[in-house]
Design an enzyme around this catalytic site. Structure first.
Site, PDB file in Angstrom:
ATOM      1  N   ASP A  45     -20.297 -33.200 -42.321  1.00 14.91           N
ATOM      2  CA  ASP A  45     -19.413 -33.088 -43.476  1.00 14.91           C
ATOM      3  C   ASP A  45     -18.570 -31.719 -43.305  1.00 14.91           C
ATOM      4  O   ASP A  45     -17.439 -31.699 -43.780  1.00 14.91           O
ATOM      5  CB  ASP A  45     -20.239 -33.166 -44.672  1.00 14.91           C
ATOM      6  CG  ASP A  45     -20.509 -34.457 -45.158  1.00 14.91           C
ATOM      7  OD1 ASP A  45     -20.000 -35.394 -44.681  1.00 14.91           O
ATOM      8  OD2 ASP A  45     -21.560 -34.686 -45.779  1.00 14.91           O
ATOM      9  N   GLY A  46     -19.108 -30.878 -42.661  1.00 14.95           N
ATOM     10  CA  GLY A  46     -18.679 -29.424 -42.585  1.00 14.95           C
ATOM     11  C   GLY A  46     -17.573 -29.506 -41.625  1.00 14.95           C
ATOM     12  O   GLY A  46     -16.415 -29.060 -41.890  1.00 14.95           O
ATOM     13  N   ASN A 127     -14.379 -29.385 -51.235  1.00 14.98           N
ATOM     14  CA  ASN A 127     -15.826 -29.412 -51.825  1.00 14.98           C
ATOM     15  C   ASN A 127     -15.839 -28.232 -53.043  1.00 14.98           C
ATOM     16  O   ASN A 127     -16.125 -28.670 -54.029  1.00 14.98           O
ATOM     17  CB  ASN A 127     -16.672 -28.775 -50.733  1.00 14.98           C
ATOM     18  CG  ASN A 127     -17.389 -29.654 -49.987  1.00 14.98           C
ATOM     19  OD1 ASN A 127     -17.344 -30.758 -50.386  1.00 14.98           O
ATOM     20  ND2 ASN A 127     -18.023 -29.304 -49.091  1.00 14.98           N
ATOM     21  N   GLU A 128     -15.522 -27.087 -52.826  1.00 18.58           N
ATOM     22  CA  GLU A 128     -15.731 -26.143 -53.938  1.00 18.58           C
ATOM     23  C   GLU A 128     -14.900 -24.829 -53.794  1.00 18.58           C
ATOM     24  O   GLU A 128     -14.796 -24.351 -52.598  1.00 18.58           O
ATOM     25  CB  GLU A 128     -16.966 -26.083 -54.586  1.00 18.58           C
ATOM     26  CG  GLU A 128     -17.835 -25.028 -53.471  1.00 18.58           C
ATOM     27  CD  GLU A 128     -18.354 -25.513 -52.391  1.00 18.58           C
ATOM     28  OE1 GLU A 128     -17.681 -25.162 -51.148  1.00 18.58           O
ATOM     29  OE2 GLU A 128     -19.288 -26.411 -52.090  1.00 18.58           O
ATOM     30  N   ASP A 156     -24.203 -13.529 -60.399  1.00 20.53           N
ATOM     31  CA  ASP A 156     -23.996 -13.786 -58.872  1.00 20.53           C
ATOM     32  C   ASP A 156     -22.566 -14.266 -58.673  1.00 20.53           C
ATOM     33  O   ASP A 156     -22.171 -13.880 -57.800  1.00 20.53           O
ATOM     34  CB  ASP A 156     -25.094 -14.294 -58.214  1.00 20.53           C
ATOM     35  CG  ASP A 156     -26.375 -13.265 -58.163  1.00 20.53           C
ATOM     36  OD1 ASP A 156     -26.320 -12.326 -58.467  1.00 20.53           O
ATOM     37  OD2 ASP A 156     -27.360 -13.893 -57.258  1.00 20.53           O
ATOM     38  N   SER A 164     -16.313 -34.969 -55.229  1.00 18.32           N
ATOM     39  CA  SER A 164     -16.895 -34.933 -53.844  1.00 18.32           C
ATOM     40  C   SER A 164     -17.743 -33.701 -53.306  1.00 18.32           C
ATOM     41  O   SER A 164     -18.709 -33.955 -52.515  1.00 18.32           O
ATOM     42  CB  SER A 164     -16.004 -35.475 -52.908  1.00 18.32           C
ATOM     43  OG  SER A 164     -14.973 -34.714 -52.760  1.00 18.32           O
ATOM     44  N   ALA A 172     -26.968 -27.331 -55.279  1.00 19.16           N
ATOM     45  CA  ALA A 172     -28.101 -26.373 -55.017  1.00 19.16           C
ATOM     46  C   ALA A 172     -28.085 -25.478 -56.271  1.00 19.16           C
ATOM     47  O   ALA A 172     -28.996 -24.790 -56.508  1.00 19.16           O
ATOM     48  CB  ALA A 172     -27.842 -25.533 -53.896  1.00 19.16           C
TER      49      ALA A 172
HETATM   50  P1  NAP Z   1     -22.837 -24.704 -43.358  1.00 18.85           P
HETATM   51  O1  NAP Z   1     -23.549 -23.775 -44.183  1.00 18.85           O
HETATM   52  O2  NAP Z   1     -22.848 -24.840 -41.745  1.00 18.85           O
HETATM   53  O3  NAP Z   1     -23.253 -26.110 -43.886  1.00 18.85           O
HETATM   54  C1  NAP Z   1     -23.418 -26.483 -45.280  1.00 18.85           C
HETATM   55  C2  NAP Z   1     -24.128 -27.672 -45.562  1.00 18.85           C
HETATM   56  O4  NAP Z   1     -23.451 -28.430 -46.557  1.00 18.85           O
HETATM   57  C3  NAP Z   1     -24.015 -28.826 -44.059  1.00 18.85           C
HETATM   58  O5  NAP Z   1     -25.436 -29.322 -44.087  1.00 18.85           O
HETATM   59  C4  NAP Z   1     -23.295 -29.878 -44.683  1.00 18.85           C
HETATM   60  O6  NAP Z   1     -23.303 -31.016 -43.995  1.00 18.85           O
HETATM   61  C5  NAP Z   1     -23.331 -29.900 -46.002  1.00 18.85           C
HETATM   62  N1  NAP Z   1     -22.152 -30.382 -46.915  1.00 18.85           N
HETATM   63  C6  NAP Z   1     -20.700 -30.191 -46.614  1.00 18.85           C
HETATM   64  N2  NAP Z   1     -20.297 -30.890 -47.464  1.00 18.85           N
HETATM   65  C7  NAP Z   1     -20.937 -31.725 -48.170  1.00 18.85           C
HETATM   66  C8  NAP Z   1     -20.814 -32.389 -49.275  1.00 18.85           C
HETATM   67  N3  NAP Z   1     -19.724 -33.036 -49.711  1.00 18.85           N
HETATM   68  N4  NAP Z   1     -21.822 -33.018 -49.519  1.00 18.85           N
HETATM   69  C9  NAP Z   1     -23.107 -33.033 -49.213  1.00 18.85           C
HETATM   70  N5  NAP Z   1     -23.562 -32.005 -48.154  1.00 18.85           N
HETATM   71  C10 NAP Z   1     -22.169 -31.199 -47.595  1.00 18.85           C
HETATM   72  O7  NAP Z   1     -21.465 -24.450 -43.900  1.00 18.85           O
HETATM   73  P2  NAP Z   1     -20.188 -25.351 -43.497  1.00 18.85           P
HETATM   74  O8  NAP Z   1     -20.407 -26.619 -42.525  1.00 18.85           O
HETATM   75  O9  NAP Z   1     -19.201 -24.298 -43.190  1.00 18.85           O
HETATM   76  O10 NAP Z   1     -19.758 -25.983 -44.695  1.00 18.85           O
HETATM   77  C11 NAP Z   1     -19.170 -25.189 -45.970  1.00 18.85           C
HETATM   78  C12 NAP Z   1     -19.866 -25.604 -47.099  1.00 18.85           C
HETATM   79  O11 NAP Z   1     -21.444 -25.245 -47.196  1.00 18.85           O
HETATM   80  C13 NAP Z   1     -19.491 -25.356 -48.482  1.00 18.85           C
HETATM   81  O12 NAP Z   1     -18.284 -25.871 -48.861  1.00 18.85           O
HETATM   82  C14 NAP Z   1     -20.508 -25.382 -49.323  1.00 18.85           C
HETATM   83  O13 NAP Z   1     -20.568 -26.488 -50.214  1.00 18.85           O
HETATM   84  C15 NAP Z   1     -21.833 -25.459 -48.704  1.00 18.85           C
HETATM   85  N6  NAP Z   1     -22.707 -24.420 -48.983  1.00 18.85           N
HETATM   86  C16 NAP Z   1     -23.923 -24.917 -49.481  1.00 18.85           C
HETATM   87  C17 NAP Z   1     -24.692 -23.922 -49.921  1.00 18.85           C
HETATM   88  C18 NAP Z   1     -25.990 -24.424 -50.621  1.00 18.85           C
HETATM   89  O14 NAP Z   1     -26.272 -25.529 -50.577  1.00 18.85           O
HETATM   90  N7  NAP Z   1     -26.948 -23.505 -51.267  1.00 18.85           N
HETATM   91  C19 NAP Z   1     -24.413 -22.481 -49.598  1.00 18.85           C
HETATM   92  C20 NAP Z   1     -23.320 -22.176 -49.053  1.00 18.85           C
HETATM   93  C21 NAP Z   1     -22.461 -23.220 -48.561  1.00 18.85           C
HETATM   94  P3  NAP Z   1     -23.118 -31.522 -42.502  1.00 18.85           P
HETATM   95  O15 NAP Z   1     -24.387 -30.614 -42.069  1.00 18.85           O
HETATM   96  O16 NAP Z   1     -22.869 -32.801 -42.664  1.00 18.85           O
HETATM   97  O17 NAP Z   1     -22.199 -30.645 -42.030  1.00 18.85           O
END
Ligand code: NAP
Length: 269
Positions: A45-46, A127-128, A156, A164, A172
């Protein structure tokens, strides 16, 4: 068919990408980096976030397809071992009834107008969007909804997600899972300070597409803004307007994609 492929850069994604190009040549697809009709993202998804921002100026003219090299994702709904099957669907060689006309599903996006002392810039998130203090400092921001003061936020940060994106960072933060066709944005707090002096709503909320939200910086502060995987660090923020975009992103579905099944499989097992 004009297509383009973006991969995550790891060994398996690169191999799949090469196999895709070979199969595409066999079926007469045309590789087109400038104006593809279909953009195939290989990785996770990333990787789809990267593909989306690579083609940000062409979003109304193309549709995305995602292949996941690990578990199934939300945007990446084909598995690595299904590559041949996918290309057959794309070429219209499968026996399935959807083959010649993939279903195009359209998901809402969030538009951002970031006003700083040095100018205005525009972004769109798949995403956001998040706003946080740099080095863990407390963010102080006034949140307005439809031009009326709603709350003074201290904490924070703030996360504004698309439907989506509700399964990503928003989840989270305790935000709601939203079906990705619902035209709304979700505002979720990141560790707000709540006591006798400072008060925020404390729960996430959703705005429909005809509403907007403004976040005004209320102290001199260095802020980190993220738009999906993109990062900005600024110290002269005035305000940010967030609203559901007029543009939606398209995904080509060659077979049914039950969102709630995916939620169950991803989070409940
Ligand atoms: P990353 O830190 O390498 O990966 C973030 C995780 O989010 C990966 O497991 C990715 O899935 C998953 N993901 C991305 N879009 C998603 C969706 N629409 N629904 C469910 N899971 C999803 O960062 P990155 O690959 O650059 O992605 C950036 C994204 O990380 C941001 O848009 C944000 O949503 C997410 N993020 C999440 C957190 C948290 O949950 N605490 C914190 C910071 C950022 P894949 O393994 O399939 O790529």
């Amino acid at each position: 068919m004009r297509y383009y492929v973006l991969d995550r850069g790891d060994q398996l994604s690169i191999e799949l990408s090469e196999r895709f190009h070979k199969l595409a040549a066999k079926y007469g697809f045309e590789l087109d980096a400038e104006s593809p009709e279909i953009v195939v993202s290989i990785g996770g998804d990333g990787t789809m976030l990267h593909a989306f921002h690579t083609f940000i100026d062409h979003i109304p003219d193309l549709a995305f397809v995602g292949i996941h090299t690990g578990h199934l994702g939300f945007y990446a709904d084909w598995k690595a071992d299904e590559l041949e099957e996918l290309v057959k669907f794309m070429a219209g060689e499968s026996s399935d009834s959807m083959e010649h006309h993939p279903k195009i599903v359209k998901y809402p996006l969030v538009d951002l107008e970031i006003n700083t002392k040095s100018g205005t810039s525009h972004y769109t998130a798949l995403n956001e969007f998040t706003l946080k203090g740099v080095d863990g400092t407390t963010v102080v921001a006034q949140v307005d909804i439809n031009d009326e003061i709603f709350e003074m936020f201290r904490g924070d940060g703030i996360c504004i997600s698309t439907p989506s994106g509700s399964t990503a960072y928003n989840k989270a933060l305790g935000g709601a899972m939203v079906h990705p066709t619902i035209e709304a944005l979700q505002i979720a707090e990141i560790a707000s300070i709540n006591n006798r002096v400072y008060r925020t709503l404390g729960s996430s909320m959703m705005l429909p597409k005809h509403h907007h939200c403004d976040i005004h910086s209320r102290k001199p502060q260095r802020l980190q803004l993220t738009i999906d995987h993109l990062n900005l660090s600024i110290d002269d923020l005035i305000s940010i307007r967030c609203q559901v975009s007029k543009v939606r992103v398209s995904f080509a579905r060659y077979r049914p994609y039950p969102f709630w099944n995916r939620v169950r499989q991803s989070f409940l097992g």
